[in-house]
Design a protein around this motif. Structure first.
Motif, PDB file in Angstrom:
ATOM      1  N   SER A 220      19.447 -49.332  11.002  1.00 15.76           N
ATOM      2  CA  SER A 220      17.675 -47.810  11.577  1.00 15.76           C
ATOM      3  C   SER A 220      17.717 -48.147  12.989  1.00 15.76           C
ATOM      4  N   LEU A 221      17.487 -46.839  13.190  1.00 17.99           N
ATOM      5  CA  LEU A 221      16.671 -46.225  14.449  1.00 17.99           C
ATOM      6  C   LEU A 221      15.453 -47.034  15.213  1.00 17.99           C
ATOM      7  N   THR A 222      14.882 -46.855  16.377  1.00 18.59           N
ATOM      8  CA  THR A 222      13.548 -47.508  16.125  1.00 18.59           C
ATOM      9  C   THR A 222      12.293 -46.087  16.685  1.00 18.59           C
ATOM     10  N   ASN A 223      11.394 -46.031  16.984  1.00 22.03           N
ATOM     11  CA  ASN A 223      10.817 -44.743  16.852  1.00 22.03           C
ATOM     12  C   ASN A 223      11.338 -44.004  18.531  1.00 22.03           C
ATOM     13  N   CYS A 224      11.395 -45.104  19.250  1.00 22.87           N
ATOM     14  CA  CYS A 224      11.845 -44.930  20.185  1.00 22.87           C
ATOM     15  C   CYS A 224      12.894 -44.000  20.575  1.00 22.87           C
ATOM     16  N   GLU A 225      13.776 -44.464  19.358  1.00 22.13           N
ATOM     17  CA  GLU A 225      15.740 -44.738  19.267  1.00 22.13           C
ATOM     18  C   GLU A 225      15.799 -43.141  19.122  1.00 22.13           C
ATOM     19  N   TRP A 226      15.094 -43.113  18.065  1.00 19.59           N
ATOM     20  CA  TRP A 226      14.728 -42.128  16.750  1.00 19.59           C
ATOM     21  C   TRP A 226      14.371 -40.342  17.918  1.00 19.59           C
ATOM     22  N   GLY A 227      13.444 -40.366  18.912  1.00 13.25           N
ATOM     23  CA  GLY A 227      12.566 -39.702  19.527  1.00 13.25           C
ATOM     24  C   GLY A 227      13.680 -39.362  20.623  1.00 13.25           C
ATOM     25  N   LEU A 228      15.034 -40.449  21.356  1.00 11.11           N
ATOM     26  CA  LEU A 228      15.806 -40.261  22.094  1.00 11.11           C
ATOM     27  C   LEU A 228      16.851 -39.203  21.126  1.00 11.11           C
ATOM     28  N   ILE A 229      17.185 -39.455  20.132  1.00  8.70           N
ATOM     29  CA  ILE A 229      17.817 -39.012  19.486  1.00  8.70           C
ATOM     30  C   ILE A 229      17.330 -37.443  19.309  1.00  8.70           C
ATOM     31  N   LYS A 230      16.802 -37.027  19.154  1.00  7.52           N
ATOM     32  CA  LYS A 230      16.011 -35.328  18.172  1.00  7.52           C
ATOM     33  C   LYS A 230      16.630 -34.927  20.146  1.00  7.52           C
ATOM     34  N   ASN A 231      15.796 -35.246  21.384  1.00  6.49           N
ATOM     35  CA  ASN A 231      15.728 -34.202  22.603  1.00  6.49           C
ATOM     36  C   ASN A 231      16.831 -34.079  22.497  1.00  6.49           C
ATOM     37  N   HIS A 232      18.080 -33.897  22.023  1.00  6.77           N
ATOM     38  CA  HIS A 232      19.511 -33.496  21.904  1.00  6.77           C
ATOM     39  C   HIS A 232      19.613 -32.687  22.178  1.00  6.77           C
ATOM     40  N   VAL A 233      18.444 -31.445  21.406  1.00  8.89           N
ATOM     41  CA  VAL A 233      18.530 -29.780  21.116  1.00  8.89           C
ATOM     42  C   VAL A 233      17.919 -29.504  22.556  1.00  8.89           C
ATOM     43  N   ARG A 234      16.649 -30.343  23.462  1.00  7.72           N
ATOM     44  CA  ARG A 234      16.322 -29.840  23.945  1.00  7.72           C
ATOM     45  C   ARG A 234      16.964 -29.907  25.448  1.00  7.72           C
ATOM     46  N   ILE A 235      18.526 -30.454  25.093  1.00  7.61           N
ATOM     47  CA  ILE A 235      18.716 -30.953  26.135  1.00  7.61           C
ATOM     48  C   ILE A 235      19.615 -30.085  26.647  1.00  7.61           C
ATOM     49  N   GLY A 236      20.449 -29.381  24.876  1.00  8.01           N
ATOM     50  CA  GLY A 236      21.426 -28.340  24.903  1.00  8.01           C
ATOM     51  C   GLY A 236      20.862 -27.639  25.388  1.00  8.01           C
ATOM     52  N   TYR A 237      19.215 -26.713  25.350  1.00  5.77           N
ATOM     53  CA  TYR A 237      19.005 -25.454  25.419  1.00  5.77           C
ATOM     54  C   TYR A 237      18.769 -25.715  26.694  1.00  5.77           C
ATOM     55  N   ASP A 238      18.664 -26.345  27.335  1.00  5.92           N
ATOM     56  CA  ASP A 238      18.082 -26.443  29.150  1.00  5.92           C
ATOM     57  C   ASP A 238      19.450 -26.822  29.807  1.00  5.92           C
ATOM     58  N   LEU A 239      20.529 -26.933  29.084  1.00  2.28           N
ATOM     59  CA  LEU A 239      21.708 -27.049  30.269  1.00  2.28           C
ATOM     60  C   LEU A 239      22.268 -26.187  29.879  1.00  2.28           C
TER      61      LEU A 239
END
Length: 341
Positions: A220-239
């Motif tokens: 399992s991922l921690t809440n913090c780690e899951w938050g980082l994972i979910k941020n990949h869509v925003r990173i991709g969009y910004d890129l």
């Protein structure tokens, strides 16, 4: 109609309307521009004279049929139509004009009704048909080259992801193939399918900013780690948001984890707020991810993956997309690709 005298209709350079045209872009431009009334030419620019091969004096006051076939002249003047062309109304035609040396020249004609010297008249603008076809071919070739350039950029980005995380790179390639198949099954325009496939090829590009130990962490991922994972869509969009693709690639990537009921991320979009391309990508993403092996878990199998989208059809996933995906696998023998090397 009797023969009209030239001196009665030939424009005089002393007239204000003539002075405002002579020397302007109308007179000096490359397109042939002339104005006709009652089947005769009242004004012609220099390009008209050049393309017809006549002097200005030979063109002005001459009947249109001197330069066009009877059928072409009738078409321009709408003599064969039930109603005349109204002021401001325009038409476009492909015609053959007749030059002084007897050569037929293909042209494209834009025709509009105007007011000239206080009376209704017909404005005709001729473009070199051969030149236009050449320009069209150059434009088409340029667009194809641009598509190849974008394709090469996307391939390079995928290889970058793949070098860091082979599982994600392979996942993106398999999803790209599946989204295209779904789009075609749904009878979407091939341009939409092309753009969607390209977006899918890099839909997880934002994961290059996520530590690999989190991406491939077993358990399992921690809440913090899951938050980082979910941020990949925003990173991709910004890129990718400032890259002017012919398709809305960045927005498709930004939306591919949204769900119909608003439970997705990052913006909690619902139903019609989610692009159809992102809805397709969402389904393909889930099917490929669930049915594939990951370092941190075993595959649950294709049937379980299909059962997931079927169970949540109309809740999380677009019903039409789910139905198309199920048809591909259960009726049409579609299989996720295994080797892209």
């Amino acid at each position: 109609m009797g023969e009209r005298k030239k001196e009665n209709i030939k424009p005089q350079k002393s007239l204000e309307a003539e002075e405002s045209i002579r020397g302007s872009a109308f007179d000096t431009g490359r397109a042939a521009i002339f104005i006709a009334r009652d089947g005769r030419i009242e004004f012609a620019n220099r390009a008209t004279c050049w393309i017809f091969g006549y002097s200005l004096d030979e063109v002005v006051a001459s009947p249109l049929e001197k330069f066009l076939s009877r059928e072409a002249a009738a078409k321009i003047l709408r003599q064969d139509f039930a109603s005349s062309r109204q002021p401001g109304e325009s038409d476009s035609y492909e015609l053959m004009i007749l030059s002084k040396n007897g050569r037929e020249i293909p042209v494209e004609a834009d025709v509009a009704e105007i007011n000239y010297k206080g009376n209704p008249a017909t404005l005709i603008i001729l473009h070199d048909g051969a030149e236009q076809k050449k320009l069209d071919k150059e434009l088409k070739d340029g667009l194809e080259k641009l598509k190849k350039t974008f394709g090469a950029l996307v391939e390079a980005l995928n290889k970058l992801v793949e070098a860091r995380d082979p599982y994600t790179g392979r996942h993106q390639r398999r999803v790209a193939d599946l989204v295209r198949a779904i789009a075609i099954e749904m009878e979407l325009d091939l341009k939409v399918a092309d753009g969607l496939s390209l977006a899918a090829m890099i839909h997880d590009v934002g994961k290059i900013a996520i530590p690999s130990e989190i991406l491939n962490k077993p358990g399992s991922l921690t809440n913090c780690e899951w938050g980082l994972i979910k941020n990949h869509v925003r990173i991709g969009y910004d890129l990718l948001k400032d890259v002017e693709f012919p398709w809305p690639v960045a927005e498709i990537i930004y939306q591919h984890h949204e769900r119909l009921d608003g439970s997705g991320y990052p913006r909690g979009l619902k139903e019609g707020e989610i692009r159809i391309e992102a809805r397709i990508l969402a389904v393909a993403d889930v099917v490929e991810a669930m049915s594939s092996l990951r370092p941190y878990r075993e595959s649950v199998g294709l049937e379980a993956a299909l059962g997931e989208i079927e169970k949540n059809k109309g809740i999380l996933y677009d019903p039409a997309v789910v139905e198309a995906c199920l048809r591909l696998f259960r009726e049409k023998g579609y299989e996720l690709k295994e080797d892209y090397k």
